[in-house]
Design a protein around this motif. Structure first.
Motif, PDB file in Angstrom:
ATOM      1  N   HIS A  22      36.160  41.666  51.760  1.00 48.06           N
ATOM      2  CA  HIS A  22      37.006  40.870  50.881  1.00 48.06           C
ATOM      3  C   HIS A  22      38.389  41.492  50.845  1.00 48.06           C
ATOM      4  O   HIS A  22      38.572  42.687  51.072  1.00 48.06           O
ATOM      5  CB  HIS A  22      36.419  40.747  49.475  1.00 48.06           C
ATOM      6  N   SER A  49      39.337  36.216  46.717  1.00 48.05           N
ATOM      7  CA  SER A  49      38.457  35.208  46.126  1.00 48.05           C
ATOM      8  C   SER A  49      37.551  34.540  47.153  1.00 48.05           C
ATOM      9  O   SER A  49      36.706  33.728  46.789  1.00 48.05           O
ATOM     10  CB  SER A  49      39.291  34.126  45.426  1.00 48.05           C
ATOM     11  N   GLU A  50      37.707  34.868  48.442  1.00 48.95           N
ATOM     12  CA  GLU A  50      36.891  34.269  49.497  1.00 48.95           C
ATOM     13  C   GLU A  50      36.318  35.368  50.383  1.00 48.95           C
ATOM     14  O   GLU A  50      36.858  35.678  51.445  1.00 48.95           O
ATOM     15  CB  GLU A  50      37.716  33.298  50.338  1.00 48.95           C
ATOM     16  N   GLY A 106      33.816  34.834  42.845  1.00 50.31           N
ATOM     17  CA  GLY A 106      35.261  34.879  42.665  1.00 50.31           C
ATOM     18  C   GLY A 106      35.795  36.287  42.643  1.00 50.31           C
ATOM     19  O   GLY A 106      35.087  37.244  42.880  1.00 50.31           O
ATOM     20  N   ALA A 107      37.087  36.393  42.316  1.00 49.24           N
ATOM     21  CA  ALA A 107      37.750  37.691  42.404  1.00 49.24           C
ATOM     22  C   ALA A 107      37.158  38.706  41.443  1.00 49.24           C
ATOM     23  O   ALA A 107      37.097  39.882  41.750  1.00 49.24           O
ATOM     24  CB  ALA A 107      39.240  37.517  42.103  1.00 49.24           C
TER      25      ALA A 107
END
Length: 449
Positions: free
Chosen positions: A307, A385-386, A154-155
């Motif tokens: 990211h 987040s991806e 995640g972030a």
């Protein structure tokens, strides 16, 4: 508790909850039982997150547990690299010779060196990917490639990836390590090149082969900095309009010393076998290659973890290959890093034939224990987040090539191009066909053919 101990504790908790033995879990991860035991005891740290990700999935970790494990690995890896940086490779200093009295010499005033001319580039076209460099009689290949990480953190974990900073474990990180070579890759310096595809369409003329004593390999392994900071590094951005640079919504971490299955790779070095150090582990490959003046032999795997840095998503549109120079391959020795290693996973990747007049990044499907893995395909979506991991496998049988990648993106702030290279200088891969091949004989403690 240290970062490595905290990471090992999380591994043990997941393993015990899953009820898996070391042997059963090692088979799923395509590694040895002893190596897995060292990971769980805090005696060793995986060189790449792909192993950690597979461990979490094999143990049935939740998304939150995977994020915690990713964060713990990032912190432990940053601590390991910081510890490596504190132990630089010693450079011998010759003792001064006695000299007779002589007149003092006045040092001339320093003269500023001229700015280097920008290197020409070539946009590229497909041809069949050549076979890797030949193996010596001692070598027995038993398996293929280990996976590039499908990062699901995640972030919070992604932010920690950026905070880990450049790879300070490699000598001359961020600086020049040889003619046309770079050090740690993975930074983002805004520059102002011409529009995409504006480079010369013809390959540069062949240049002299560098001397064997010049370190010519990449010294960078996992440098991570944002694409918005003006610092030398492995990525740069091309503005979408003259005089106006968009806010780059991406950060990239580049690893240019990725080995097949984490153990199988080859380097070219002009040094004799007796003066070449024993093969390192994959994590220490950048420093080893720099110290031996070595370059990638026959093939090179580059992994780029991307990211987003803002709230919106960014679309990755295309990946283009640029060859800056082609030279005659040096007549050096080939040094294999392993005498055979196993793995049941062949990750999907972009394959590049550097010998093609106009090389392309060609999507290639993979395989995981008999289950097909789809080939990567653009466009791809990336956000904070991806994350997205791009794996590029370049090969050559005919040239000593300087090359880089241009990643075109579109986001909320506009569009641009992210340059993927090696510390602000090209990646380097050289053909090794017909060269003497050496493997390291552990029982004899020396390199042998």
């Amino acid at each position: 508790m240290s970062e490595a101990e905290d990471f090992a504790r999380l591994l043990r908790e997941l393993k015990e909850r899953a009820g898996l033995s070391y042997g059963a879990l090692a088979r799923r991860l395509h590694t040895s039982t002893s190596t897995l035991h060292r990971y769980c005891n805090g005696e060793a740290l995986p060189a790449e997150f792909a192993v950690v990700d597979r461990f979490a999935r094999a143990c049935g970790a939740t998304q939150g547990e995977a994020v915690d494990l990713h964060r713990a690995w990032l912190l432990a890896d940053a601590r390991r690299r910081a510890g490596t940086a504190a132990q630089p490779v010693p450079v011998p200093v010759p003792e001064p010779e006695p000299v007779a009295d002589r007149e003092p010499v006045v040092d001339p005033e320093p003269v500023a060196e001229p700015e280097p001319e920008p290197e020409p580039t070539v946009v590229v076209a497909p041809e069949p990917v050549p076979e890797p460099v030949g193996r010596g009689a001692w070598y027995r290949r038993r398996a293929a490639v280990v996976a590039a990480a499908g990062v699901t953190a995640g972030a919070v974990a992604v932010a920690l990836l950026a905070a880990a900073g450049p790879d300070r474990g490699a000598p001359h990180a961020g600086g020049r390590t040889g003619p046309g070579k770079g050090a740690s890759a993975g930074t983002g310096a805004p520059v102002s090149p011409g529009p995409l595809g504006s480079g010369s369409a013809s390959a540069p003329a062949a240049t002299d082969v560098p001397e064997p004593t010049s370190p010519a390999g990449s010294a960078g392994s996992a440098g991570e900095t944002g694409a918005t900071a003006p610092a030398p590094g492995g990525t740069s951005v091309s503005p979408s309009a003259p005089g106006r640079a968009p806010v780059v919504p991406l950060k990239a971490a580049v690893r240019s010393h990725v080995w097949t299955a984490g153990c199988d790779h080859a380097y070219l070095s002009g040094r004799a076998p007796g003066s070449v150090s024993p093969p390192p582990v994959e994590a220490d490959a950048p420093a080893w290659a720099s110290a031996q003046g070595a370059v990638h032999a026959g093939s090179q795997i580059v992994e780029v973890t991307l990211h987003g840095t803002g709230e919106g998503a960014v679309v990755l549109e295309d990946l283009e290959v640029r060859v800056a120079a082609r030279r005659k391959p040096p007549a050096w020795n080939v040094y294999q890093m392993s005498q055979g290693c196993g793995g049941g996973l062949t990750p999907a990747a972009f394959a590049v034939n550097l010998d093609a007049p106009r090389p392309l990044a060609r999507p290639v499907a993979g395989n995981d224990g008999g289950d097909p893995l789809p080939a990567p395909a653009f466009p791809l979506r990336v956000s904070a987040s991806e994350p997205v991991v791009l794996r590029v496998e370049a090969a050559t049988t005919g040239c000593d090539c300087d090359w880089s990648l241009d990643l075109r993106w579109t986001g909320p702030s506009g569009s641009g191009t992210l340059r993927i290279d090696d510390g602000g200088r090209p990646l380097r891969t050289s053909a090794a066909t017909g060269r003497p091949v050496y493997g390291y004989a552990l029982e004899q403690g020396r390199w042998a053919r």
